[in-house]
Design a protein around this motif. Sequence first.
Motif, mmCIF file in Angstrom:
data_model
loop_
_atom_site.group_PDB
_atom_site.id
_atom_site.type_symbol
_atom_site.label_atom_id
_atom_site.label_comp_id
_atom_site.label_asym_id
_atom_site.label_seq_id
_atom_site.Cartn_x
_atom_site.Cartn_y
_atom_site.Cartn_z
ATOM 1 N N ARG A 125 0.937 -0.961 0.236
ATOM 2 C CA ARG A 125 0.126 0.209 0.149
ATOM 3 C C ARG A 125 0.340 1.496 0.296
ATOM 4 N NH1 ARG A 125 -4.683 -1.792 -1.386
ATOM 5 N NH2 ARG A 125 -5.410 -3.533 0.230
ATOM 6 N N ASP A 126 1.719 1.259 0.250
ATOM 7 C CA ASP A 126 2.778 1.972 1.063
ATOM 8 C C ASP A 126 3.293 2.691 -0.865
ATOM 9 O OD1 ASP A 126 2.585 2.037 3.351
ATOM 10 O OD2 ASP A 126 4.525 1.225 3.583
ATOM 11 N N VAL A 127 3.213 2.069 -1.616
ATOM 12 C CA VAL A 127 3.917 2.399 -3.509
ATOM 13 C C VAL A 127 3.150 2.873 -4.139
ATOM 14 C CG1 VAL A 127 5.385 0.535 -3.184
ATOM 15 C CG2 VAL A 127 3.857 0.215 -4.171
ATOM 16 N N LEU A 128 1.533 2.717 -3.812
ATOM 17 C CA LEU A 128 0.105 3.520 -4.602
ATOM 18 C C LEU A 128 0.101 5.115 -3.935
ATOM 19 C CD1 LEU A 128 -2.915 0.757 -3.262
ATOM 20 C CD2 LEU A 128 -0.893 0.855 -5.744
ATOM 21 N N SER A 129 0.411 5.265 -5.834
ATOM 22 C CA SER A 129 -0.203 6.894 -4.822
ATOM 23 C C SER A 129 -0.985 7.520 -6.426
ATOM 24 C CB SER A 129 1.329 7.851 -5.596
ATOM 25 O OG SER A 129 1.468 7.841 -6.892
ATOM 26 N N ARG A 130 -1.122 8.257 -6.769
ATOM 27 C CA ARG A 130 -1.926 9.087 -7.366
ATOM 28 C C ARG A 130 -1.072 8.521 -8.619
ATOM 29 N NH1 ARG A 130 -6.623 12.099 -6.353
ATOM 30 N NH2 ARG A 130 -6.982 12.700 -3.904
ATOM 31 N N GLU A 131 -0.328 9.435 -8.721
ATOM 32 C CA GLU A 131 0.926 9.038 -9.990
ATOM 33 C C GLU A 131 1.018 7.297 -10.328
ATOM 34 O OE1 GLU A 131 2.313 10.996 -12.539
ATOM 35 O OE2 GLU A 131 0.476 12.798 -11.205
ATOM 36 N N VAL A 132 0.530 6.317 -9.949
ATOM 37 C CA VAL A 132 0.802 5.269 -9.843
ATOM 38 C C VAL A 132 -0.608 4.595 -9.875
ATOM 39 C CG1 VAL A 132 1.253 2.812 -9.043
ATOM 40 C CG2 VAL A 132 2.827 4.808 -8.639
ATOM 41 N N VAL A 133 -1.092 5.116 -10.134
ATOM 42 C CA VAL A 133 -2.715 4.195 -10.583
ATOM 43 C C VAL A 133 -2.918 5.300 -11.895
ATOM 44 C CG1 VAL A 133 -5.593 5.342 -9.884
ATOM 45 C CG2 VAL A 133 -3.802 4.278 -7.791
ATOM 46 N N LYS A 134 -3.021 6.344 -11.713
ATOM 47 C CA LYS A 134 -2.770 7.127 -13.223
ATOM 48 C C LYS A 134 -1.766 6.058 -14.420
ATOM 49 C CE LYS A 134 -2.503 11.679 -14.873
ATOM 50 N NZ LYS A 134 -1.646 12.996 -15.618
ATOM 51 N N LYS A 135 -0.308 5.712 -13.865
ATOM 52 C CA LYS A 135 -0.107 5.084 -14.468
ATOM 53 C C LYS A 135 -0.335 3.521 -15.343
ATOM 54 C CE LYS A 135 4.558 6.109 -14.994
ATOM 55 N NZ LYS A 135 6.057 5.367 -13.977
ATOM 56 N N TYR A 136 -0.825 3.149 -14.654
ATOM 57 C CA TYR A 136 -2.128 1.659 -14.349
ATOM 58 C C TYR A 136 -2.928 2.388 -15.157
ATOM 59 C CZ TYR A 136 -3.211 -2.748 -13.116
ATOM 60 O OH TYR A 136 -3.284 -4.346 -13.258
ATOM 61 N N LEU A 137 -3.427 2.706 -14.866
ATOM 62 C CA LEU A 137 -4.567 2.889 -15.787
ATOM 63 C C LEU A 137 -4.585 3.516 -16.846
ATOM 64 C CD1 LEU A 137 -7.711 4.439 -13.443
ATOM 65 C CD2 LEU A 137 -7.202 2.274 -13.452
ATOM 66 N N GLY A 138 -3.338 4.046 -17.601
ATOM 67 C CA GLY A 138 -3.182 4.409 -18.540
ATOM 68 C C GLY A 138 -2.365 3.478 -19.010
ATOM 69 N N ASP A 139 -2.028 2.258 -18.618
ATOM 70 C CA ASP A 139 -1.186 1.459 -19.396
ATOM 71 C C ASP A 139 -2.695 0.406 -19.969
ATOM 72 O OD1 ASP A 139 1.078 -0.213 -19.973
ATOM 73 O OD2 ASP A 139 0.471 -1.474 -18.410
ATOM 74 N N ALA A 140 -3.849 0.291 -18.712
ATOM 75 C CA ALA A 140 -4.556 -0.441 -19.369
ATOM 76 C C ALA A 140 -6.028 -0.352 -20.325
ATOM 77 C CB ALA A 140 -5.630 -0.992 -17.493
ATOM 78 N N THR A 141 -5.742 1.039 -20.250
ATOM 79 C CA THR A 141 -6.448 1.613 -21.386
ATOM 80 C C THR A 141 -5.642 2.173 -22.338
ATOM 81 O OG1 THR A 141 -6.897 3.887 -20.380
ATOM 82 C CG2 THR A 141 -8.509 1.974 -19.414
ATOM 83 N N GLY A 142 -4.831 1.661 -22.461
ATOM 84 C CA GLY A 142 -3.878 2.422 -23.544
ATOM 85 C C GLY A 142 -3.941 1.355 -24.920
ATOM 86 N N ASN A 143 -2.378 1.418 -26.114
ATOM 87 C CA ASN A 143 -2.332 1.201 -27.033
ATOM 88 C C ASN A 143 -2.407 -0.660 -27.002
ATOM 89 O OD1 ASN A 143 -2.812 3.285 -28.592
ATOM 90 N ND2 ASN A 143 -1.248 4.113 -29.023
ATOM 91 N N HIS A 144 -1.760 -1.003 -25.687
ATOM 92 C CA HIS A 144 -1.945 -2.522 -25.535
ATOM 93 C C HIS A 144 -2.789 -3.032 -24.428
ATOM 94 C CE1 HIS A 144 2.035 -1.953 -27.781
ATOM 95 N NE2 HIS A 144 2.358 -1.144 -26.549
ATOM 96 N N GLY A 145 -3.499 -2.092 -24.255
ATOM 97 C CA GLY A 145 -4.417 -2.911 -22.992
ATOM 98 C C GLY A 145 -5.756 -3.191 -23.926
ATOM 99 N N LEU A 146 -7.182 -1.777 -23.259
ATOM 100 C CA LEU A 146 -8.380 -2.579 -23.681
ATOM 101 C C LEU A 146 -8.446 -1.859 -25.620
ATOM 102 C CD1 LEU A 146 -10.612 -1.202 -20.415
ATOM 103 C CD2 LEU A 146 -10.467 -3.237 -21.431
ATOM 104 N N LYS A 147 -8.246 -0.786 -25.657
ATOM 105 C CA LYS A 147 -7.623 -0.343 -26.680
ATOM 106 C C LYS A 147 -7.369 -1.252 -27.972
ATOM 107 C CE LYS A 147 -7.396 4.724 -26.755
ATOM 108 N NZ LYS A 147 -6.274 6.007 -27.003
#
Length: 161
Positions: free
Chosen positions: A136-158
């Motif tokens: 939980r100590d490694v989670l931040s808004r930036e990490v979540v934003k990066k994770y969601l960007g990866d999941a929805t980006g060109n290699h994710g949901l798209k």
Amino acid sequence: MGYENPIFFKLSNTDSSNLSSAALWERLATHVRDYGRIMLACPFGSHRYNLHKEDSDLDMFVVYIGDTEKCLSFHPPPLTIKNRTSEQPDFTLYELYRYCELLVAGDPRVVESLFLHSDTVHYATNEYHQFVALRRDVLSREVVKKYLGDATGNHGLKKLL
């Protein structure tokens, strides 16, 4: 360092390489043996998300702890080891230092490795569980934003749509 095939190193029978889990484990352990010891071995790609098909290859994500003397020598162990294209299982090995660099940088694959369900972890040491306790100590808004960007980006949901 003698690695034995851990009883809990389980692999899907759908693995296209037709090698036993003991043979696959030995291949992973062989790549690490001269550098240190395995801390974490887990699937990556379709097997991690239970999206694999019968003909899917096995991708492994492995973290190893480099031998201290070697890490402090003029010839430290490699920070990243990737297998040859034709070799099974397909794997990426990260030395603990590199794993921590990627974790601090918020690399989604690495952060996700701290939140794996125990059924998807093939091998883990006490050191890995100490990292999980601090996840939980490694989670931040930036990490979540990066994770969601990866999941929805060109290699994710798209890509899936």
